[in-house]
Design a protein around this motif. Structure first.
Motif, PDB file in Angstrom:
ATOM      1  N   GLU A 223       0.831  -1.207   0.000  1.00 17.50           N
ATOM      2  CA  GLU A 223       0.000   0.000   0.000  1.00 17.50           C
ATOM      3  C   GLU A 223       0.865   1.256   0.000  1.00 17.50           C
ATOM      4  O   GLU A 223       0.520   2.268  -0.625  1.00 17.50           O
ATOM      5  N   HIS A 224       2.001   1.207   0.691  1.00 20.59           N
ATOM      6  CA  HIS A 224       2.902   2.361   0.703  1.00 20.59           C
ATOM      7  C   HIS A 224       3.500   2.586  -0.686  1.00 20.59           C
ATOM      8  O   HIS A 224       3.647   3.742  -1.125  1.00 20.59           O
ATOM      9  N   ALA A 225       3.832   1.500  -1.368  1.00 17.83           N
ATOM     10  CA  ALA A 225       4.341   1.623  -2.738  1.00 17.83           C
ATOM     11  C   ALA A 225       3.318   2.297  -3.637  1.00 17.83           C
ATOM     12  O   ALA A 225       3.650   3.186  -4.433  1.00 17.83           O
ATOM     13  N   MET A 226       2.062   1.903  -3.505  1.00 15.17           N
ATOM     14  CA  MET A 226       1.023   2.534  -4.321  1.00 15.17           C
ATOM     15  C   MET A 226       0.827   3.991  -3.919  1.00 15.17           C
ATOM     16  O   MET A 226       0.595   4.861  -4.769  1.00 15.17           O
ATOM     17  N   ALA A 227       0.926   4.288  -2.623  1.00 13.76           N
ATOM     18  CA  ALA A 227       0.814   5.677  -2.170  1.00 13.76           C
ATOM     19  C   ALA A 227       1.897   6.539  -2.793  1.00 13.76           C
ATOM     20  O   ALA A 227       1.656   7.690  -3.193  1.00 13.76           O
ATOM     21  N   MET A 228       3.106   5.997  -2.901  1.00 15.62           N
ATOM     22  CA  MET A 228       4.205   6.742  -3.512  1.00 15.62           C
ATOM     23  C   MET A 228       3.935   6.980  -4.998  1.00 15.62           C
ATOM     24  O   MET A 228       4.189   8.074  -5.525  1.00 15.62           O
TER      25      MET A 228
END
Length: 338
Positions: free
Chosen positions: A115-120
């Motif tokens: 999810e953090h990767a997608m947020a970035m």
């Protein structure tokens, strides 16, 4: 010394790289061990602090290499508990020779990192970070804030372990065209339609490249001057795995030339000197990260991808389960072997 309680075997454990949140979750979920906390990262200069302990509990930037491990053995350390999945900071061969067991937390919350990767990706794409700062200054202009649709976007997924698998399903939900590279293809993902190719073909003409693989001799600097040329010009690179996967100087050159259009990093090759510390009152001595920070199309977070309540709870729970299994002589499914 390992001591026997009424229904439990207890150890004295030295916890390194301790932040306040580590202590909160470790105290909450401790199964009865005696914990001593050190804010320092474990290194050759402070290895003497481990004397008198049975075990170590360390994180991603603590060193347990061929030089440090013999000193740990001399100090009586029998067990290393990693509060993470990655183990490139531990020399497993030397640990095995010395009889030191090494256990890790193989999967705590793959979704947290995915999810953090997608947020970035979304932040860089839609320039959320720039818009946030503009509005705070009273600037409501949309000039130079244009992004692109994720629907139909070609994404190269490098590594399809637990995190890569979770990230693939997020990408699929956005309607991206995903191809993957992994030496061990996942049959479940293949049944869901994921196509595996060699690294060159996966990177070729990719609009977004996201790294989700361990750091080892095969993956060290896998993103370099040669592989960057395979990206579509102006593509985005995301790394939430390990900093050493990227040759930083080559990435800077690609940003300067425009070959790389966006960069999102939650990890950095020299992060042990920087991350998890407040250096706001200091002059940063690392010229490479200072250069990266200067780019308007670069987003850096300080190894934050794992950092959710769910993940921290799981890390602490599995760490103590690993310790308990070692003490009781039970099977250690999370043991790392060379």
């Amino acid at each position: 010394m390992i001591t026997l309680g009424e229904n439990h075997i207890f150890m004295k454990i030295a916890v390194f790289s301790t932040c306040s949140y580590d202590k909160d979750f470790l105290e909450l979920l401790n199964t009865g061990h005696e914990l001593s906390y050190f804010t320092e990262t474990l290194n050759l200069q402070n290895v003497l602090l481990t004397k008198g302990f049975d075990a170590l509990c360390i994180f991603v930037n603590d060193k347990a290499d061929a030089e440090i491990l013999p000193k740990l053995a001399e100090n009586g350390i029998k067990l290393i508990l990693l509060r993470c999945a990655g183990f490139n900071n531990v020399n497993l061969e030397v640990a095995g020779e010395l009889g030191i067991k090494v256990l890790h937390v193989p999967a705590y919350s793959p979704e947290a990192v995915a999810e953090h990767a997608m947020a970035m990706i979304l932040t860089l794409n839609r320039k959320i970070h720039k818009a946030y700062n503009r509005v705070r200054e009273g600037n409501f202009s949309l000039e130079n804030l244009m992004g692109f649709n994720m629907l139909g976007c070609k994404v190269a997924l490098i590594g399809t372990g637990n995190i890569g698998k979770a990230f693939y399903r997020i990408l699929k939900g956005f309607g991206c065209q995903v191809s993957a590279f992994d030496p061990s293809p996942d049959a479940e993902l293949q049944s869901e339609g994921l196509k595996y190719e060699n690294l060159k073909d996966v990177l070729n003409d990719a609009e977004i490249v996201s790294l989700h693989c361990p750091l080892n001799e095969d993956t060290f600097h896998m993103i370099n001057a040669i592989t960057l040329k395979l990206f579509k010009k102006g593509a985005m690179l995301i790394n939430t795995s390990r900093g050493g996967l990227i040759a930083t100087a080559d990435v800077i050159d690609a940003l300067k030339s425009g070959q790389l259009g966006y960069l999102g990093l939650d990890v950095y090759e020299q992060e042990s000197k920087l991350f998890f510390k407040d250096l706001s009152a200091n002059i940063i001595q690392d010229d490479l990260i200072s250069r990266l920070i200067s780019f308007p199309n670069v987003l850096i977070t300080a190894h934050q991808g794992f950092f959710t309540k769910e993940a921290m709870s799981q890390i602490a729970a599995v760490t103590f389960s690993n310790a308990d299994n070692f003490c009781k002589g039970l099977p250690m499914n999370n043991e790392l072997l060379n």
